[in-house]
Design a protein around this motif. Sequence first.
Motif, PDB file in Angstrom:
ATOM      1  N   VAL A   1      -7.676   2.210   5.881  1.00 52.84           N
ATOM      2  CA  VAL A   1      -7.898   3.942   5.277  1.00 52.84           C
ATOM      3  C   VAL A   1      -8.825   4.165   5.305  1.00 52.84           C
ATOM      4  CG1 VAL A   1      -8.053   4.006   3.222  1.00 52.84           C
ATOM      5  CG2 VAL A   1      -5.738   3.301   2.985  1.00 52.84           C
ATOM      6  N   LYS A   2      -9.752   2.822   5.160  1.00 48.35           N
ATOM      7  CA  LYS A   2     -10.983   2.844   5.846  1.00 48.35           C
ATOM      8  C   LYS A   2     -11.404   3.710   6.950  1.00 48.35           C
ATOM      9  CE  LYS A   2     -15.701   0.006   5.551  1.00 48.35           C
ATOM     10  NZ  LYS A   2     -16.361  -0.652   4.543  1.00 48.35           N
TER      11      LYS A   2
ATOM     12  N   ARG B   1      -2.673  -6.781   2.690  1.00 46.37           N
ATOM     13  CA  ARG B   1      -3.941  -5.486   1.994  1.00 46.37           C
ATOM     14  C   ARG B   1      -4.888  -5.068   2.883  1.00 46.37           C
ATOM     15  NH1 ARG B   1      -1.147  -9.024  -3.108  1.00 46.37           N
ATOM     16  NH2 ARG B   1       1.359  -7.420  -3.583  1.00 46.37           N
ATOM     17  N   LYS B   2      -5.468  -6.760   2.989  1.00 43.53           N
ATOM     18  CA  LYS B   2      -6.607  -6.045   4.244  1.00 43.53           C
ATOM     19  C   LYS B   2      -6.582  -5.147   4.986  1.00 43.53           C
ATOM     20  CE  LYS B   2     -10.587  -8.897   6.575  1.00 43.53           C
ATOM     21  NZ  LYS B   2     -10.942  -9.860   6.881  1.00 43.53           N
TER      22      LYS B   2
ATOM     23  N   TYR C   1      -4.377  -2.631   5.474  1.00 39.69           N
ATOM     24  CA  TYR C   1      -4.277  -1.574   5.045  1.00 39.69           C
ATOM     25  C   TYR C   1      -5.389  -1.499   4.162  1.00 39.69           C
ATOM     26  CZ  TYR C   1      -2.814   2.264   1.962  1.00 39.69           C
ATOM     27  OH  TYR C   1      -2.368   3.645   1.272  1.00 39.69           O
ATOM     28  N   GLY C   2      -5.856  -1.989   4.040  1.00 40.36           N
ATOM     29  CA  GLY C   2      -7.618  -1.693   3.691  1.00 40.36           C
ATOM     30  C   GLY C   2      -8.332  -0.728   3.911  1.00 40.36           C
ATOM     31  N   GLN C   3      -7.972  -1.864   6.331  1.00 41.26           N
ATOM     32  CA  GLN C   3      -9.127  -1.162   6.869  1.00 41.26           C
ATOM     33  C   GLN C   3      -8.029  -0.232   7.487  1.00 41.26           C
ATOM     34  OE1 GLN C   3      -8.514  -4.737   9.090  1.00 41.26           O
ATOM     35  NE2 GLN C   3      -9.989  -5.879   8.054  1.00 41.26           N
TER      36      GLN C   3
ATOM     37  N   GLY D   1       0.821  -1.032  -0.045  1.00 36.08           N
ATOM     38  CA  GLY D   1       0.289   0.378   0.064  1.00 36.08           C
ATOM     39  C   GLY D   1       0.553   1.209  -0.116  1.00 36.08           C
TER      40      GLY D   1
END
Length: 249
Positions: A234-235, A227-228, A230-232, A98
Amino acid sequence: MLRMVFCMCLLWWTLPAHATLLEVVTEEGPPLQYLEQGQIRGAGAEFVERLLHRAGYSYRLSMVPWARAELMATTQPNVLIFSIARTPIRESQYQWIGRLLTIQYSLFRLGSRGDIQLERLEDAKVWRIGVVKGDVRANWLRDQGFAYASGTGPGLEEAPTPFDNLRKLQAGRVDLIPSSTLGLVGFCQQTGQRCDQLLPILDLPFRAELYLAASQGTAPDILDRLRKAYGQLVKDGSYDRMLGGYQAQ
């Protein structure tokens, strides 16, 4: 602060969820990652550590010269590296987790060096430019036709760390260094150097996207979890709170 260039500073966290120990490597680059009383601090390091905690992995965080960090990340599995610029040459060398930052670079000189005036990048080829070994800025300048210096002549001169590069500029051993304003302010704060003595004289047509990346050979399930996580982050707003203020400086 006294520093040993080739010392390795380690933080070792053991988490219960996954048995795989991830090696995490970075270089000193305040304010994103730096040493403070033997501990690795900074918004970039803190974000990466939060991501690893969220993903549930044990890890060992090391601060080493950039060339060593890249060697580890290109020869060993289960190694994470940050903050690394994502470039076409590096695209297939790493697995990308990310983006951390977008950085704009300029050429800087000492305020006392009024003899150095640049109107275009080509003008810089008559000066000695300090770069960090293996750094994306050195690679980019090479792509623009800059050669390594011979003797005391003009060209690129390598240093093992950004601190060494800045010291060379201060000592007059190089005439220019490529840096971001963000990075230079961080180094000034760490070294006590007055930033008003360092002047940007040419903006480079070069922005770098700095990432957290993994070495080839790192298992797909590890990449998926990272990656999951990282997405969390960000969210849930953690990314903006921790890194939003450092973008494109």
